[in-house]
Design a protein around this motif. Structure first.
Motif, PDB file in Angstrom:
ATOM      1  N   UNK A 211      -6.224   7.713   0.126  1.00 36.46           N
ATOM      2  CA  UNK A 211      -4.812   8.074   0.005  1.00 36.46           C
ATOM      3  C   UNK A 211      -4.517   9.340   0.799  1.00 36.46           C
ATOM      4  N   UNK A 212      -5.411  10.309   0.732  1.00 36.36           N
ATOM      5  CA  UNK A 212      -5.231  11.558   1.482  1.00 36.36           C
ATOM      6  C   UNK A 212      -5.164  11.287   2.987  1.00 36.36           C
ATOM      7  N   UNK A 213      -5.977  10.343   3.475  1.00 34.76           N
ATOM      8  CA  UNK A 213      -5.947   9.984   4.900  1.00 34.76           C
ATOM      9  C   UNK A 213      -4.572   9.452   5.295  1.00 34.76           C
ATOM     10  N   UNK A 214      -4.022   8.590   4.459  1.00 38.44           N
ATOM     11  CA  UNK A 214      -2.736   7.985   4.774  1.00 38.44           C
ATOM     12  C   UNK A 214      -1.613   9.023   4.702  1.00 38.44           C
ATOM     13  N   UNK A 215      -1.636   9.885   3.705  1.00 35.23           N
ATOM     14  CA  UNK A 215      -0.595  10.905   3.578  1.00 35.23           C
ATOM     15  C   UNK A 215      -0.665  11.904   4.733  1.00 35.23           C
ATOM     16  N   UNK A 216      -1.864  12.213   5.177  1.00 33.67           N
ATOM     17  CA  UNK A 216      -2.005  13.078   6.358  1.00 33.67           C
ATOM     18  C   UNK A 216      -1.344  12.418   7.567  1.00 33.67           C
ATOM     19  N   UNK A 217      -1.521  11.108   7.698  1.00 33.25           N
ATOM     20  CA  UNK A 217      -0.926  10.391   8.819  1.00 33.25           C
ATOM     21  C   UNK A 217       0.601  10.385   8.715  1.00 33.25           C
ATOM     22  N   UNK A 218       1.126  10.238   7.516  1.00 31.37           N
ATOM     23  CA  UNK A 218       2.577  10.292   7.325  1.00 31.37           C
ATOM     24  C   UNK A 218       3.125  11.633   7.808  1.00 31.37           C
ATOM     25  N   UNK A 219       2.419  12.707   7.500  1.00 34.24           N
ATOM     26  CA  UNK A 219       2.864  14.029   7.949  1.00 34.24           C
ATOM     27  C   UNK A 219       2.802  14.155   9.467  1.00 34.24           C
TER      28      UNK A 219
ATOM     29  N   UNK B  95       4.423   8.950  -7.705  1.00 32.69           N
ATOM     30  CA  UNK B  95       5.240  10.151  -7.598  1.00 32.69           C
ATOM     31  C   UNK B  95       4.477  11.324  -7.010  1.00 32.69           C
ATOM     32  N   UNK B  96       3.159  11.366  -7.238  1.00 33.21           N
ATOM     33  CA  UNK B  96       2.367  12.455  -6.649  1.00 33.21           C
ATOM     34  C   UNK B  96       2.404  12.364  -5.127  1.00 33.21           C
ATOM     35  N   UNK B  97       2.290  11.140  -4.591  1.00 31.49           N
ATOM     36  CA  UNK B  97       2.361  10.956  -3.140  1.00 31.49           C
ATOM     37  C   UNK B  97       3.742  11.342  -2.617  1.00 31.49           C
ATOM     38  N   UNK B  98       4.773  10.914  -3.326  1.00 31.15           N
ATOM     39  CA  UNK B  98       6.142  11.217  -2.909  1.00 31.15           C
ATOM     40  C   UNK B  98       6.379  12.713  -2.867  1.00 31.15           C
ATOM     41  N   UNK B  99       5.971  13.415  -3.921  1.00 32.01           N
ATOM     42  CA  UNK B  99       6.200  14.858  -3.980  1.00 32.01           C
ATOM     43  C   UNK B  99       5.353  15.608  -2.961  1.00 32.01           C
ATOM     44  N   UNK B 100       4.261  14.980  -2.509  1.00 32.20           N
ATOM     45  CA  UNK B 100       3.376  15.642  -1.546  1.00 32.20           C
ATOM     46  C   UNK B 100       3.935  15.638  -0.133  1.00 32.20           C
TER      47      UNK B 100
ATOM     48  N   UNK C 101       7.318  13.951   0.949  1.00 29.76           N
ATOM     49  CA  UNK C 101       8.727  13.646   1.207  1.00 29.76           C
ATOM     50  C   UNK C 101       9.543  14.917   1.448  1.00 29.76           C
ATOM     51  N   UNK C 102      10.553  14.789   2.296  1.00 31.11           N
ATOM     52  CA  UNK C 102      11.546  15.840   2.465  1.00 31.11           C
ATOM     53  C   UNK C 102      12.726  15.577   1.534  1.00 31.11           C
ATOM     54  N   UNK C 103      13.157  14.309   1.496  1.00 27.84           N
ATOM     55  CA  UNK C 103      14.235  13.898   0.609  1.00 27.84           C
ATOM     56  C   UNK C 103      13.787  12.658  -0.166  1.00 27.84           C
ATOM     57  N   UNK C 104      14.361  12.493  -1.346  1.00 26.47           N
ATOM     58  CA  UNK C 104      13.989  11.367  -2.206  1.00 26.47           C
ATOM     59  C   UNK C 104      15.256  10.653  -2.641  1.00 26.47           C
ATOM     60  N   UNK C 105      15.344   9.363  -2.277  1.00 30.14           N
ATOM     61  CA  UNK C 105      16.485   8.538  -2.674  1.00 30.14           C
ATOM     62  C   UNK C 105      16.049   7.618  -3.807  1.00 30.14           C
TER      63      UNK C 105
END
Length: 262
Positions: A182-190, A206-211, A213-217
């Motif tokens: 998961x950390x690998x994928x979130x790093x790629x999102x950034x 929600x942990x991934x989202x809060x890590x 996201x800039x905005x949350x819809x």
């Protein structure tokens, strides 16, 4: 002197979609900006998948307008979305286990030279792309089936960039992944955000989202139920909007109508 408003790359204006007697989406408003991660969250049945399919050209909205860089567009099919610059990575990834990384990255976009597959150039570009995104795999010639879940996800995301999109939609990219993957994928999102892309992240985590996201819809019962700045919002506030503890007036009325017809 007033500041000029920034035009979003992708905007949804009053998008509605019905399937028979089921109203899946009603009046959805959404904006995706360059260099930002917009998380799209909601409970099961909130309308997230339907909205993604409307953006990707799988299902056409019944009402509303989709804008691309400020002008109205019609997305009849997935090819239309791709030509605009919208890439979608679905949860099932749609990777071919029997092909290597290069073969998957260029699947459907193969490079040819004198009528023959240019394997050398495709391998070169594959290495350059993965290096740019800091994606680490043993070899670009390793079969996809040999990679971990996190590595497969990053390859699928990298493949979406072959067409040089401006917006990337990621449907539950960390589902069923372990902590490290998961950390690998979130790093790629950034890194996608750092490259100036607009990223739409659909997630239940929600942990991934809060890590990232800039905005949350938040969607609830097929309607908007809040747009939040992640830096000024707590996880509890987002969960309240998802579950209906902080429903807007329109959503509350729809819920009452549904109860009255049940």
């Amino acid at each position: 002197m007033t500041d000029t408003a920034v035009v979003p790359v992708l905007a949804l204006r009053g998008i509605s979609k019905r399937f028979g007697a089921v109203q899946a989406l009603t009046g959805i408003e959404l904006e995706v900006a360059a260099g930002q991660v917009l998380a799209l969250v909601g409970d099961n049945g909130a309308g997230k998948s339907t909205l993604v399919k409307a953006i990707a050209g799988v299902n056409q909205p019944d009402e509303g307008v989709i804008e691309w860089r400020g002008r109205p567009v019609v997305i009849h099919r997935p090819q239309d979305a791709q030509q605009l610059g919208i890439a979608t990575v679905y949860q099932d990834l749609a990777l071919c286990d029997n092909l290597d990384v290069v073969g998957n990255l260029f699947l459907g976009r193969e490079l040819r030279r004198l009528g023959v597959l240019d394997e050398v150039e495709m391998e070169k570009r594959s290495r350059e792309l993965l290096d740019t995104l800091a994606i680490r795999i043993p070899s670009v010639r390793i079969p996809i089936a040999s990679l971990s879940g996190g590595q497969r996800q990053t390859v699928a995301i990298a493949r979406s960039l072959i067409g040089a999109p401006s917006v990337v939609v990621l449907d539950e990219p960390t589902a069923a992944l372990g902590v490290e993957q998961t950390a690998q994928v979130l790093d790629l999102v950034e890194r996608l955000r750092e490259r100036g892309l607009g990223v739409v992240l659909i997630s239940h985590n929600m942990a991934d989202v809060m890590a990232v996201a800039d905005r949350i819809a938040v969607l609830r019962l097929g309607r908007n139920n809040g747009l939040f700045d992640r830096r000024r919002t707590s996880q509890e506030q987002i969960i309240s909007a998802i579950t209906g503890a902080t429903d807007n007036a329109v959503t509350r009325r729809q819920a009452r109508d549904q109860e009255g017809t049940s």
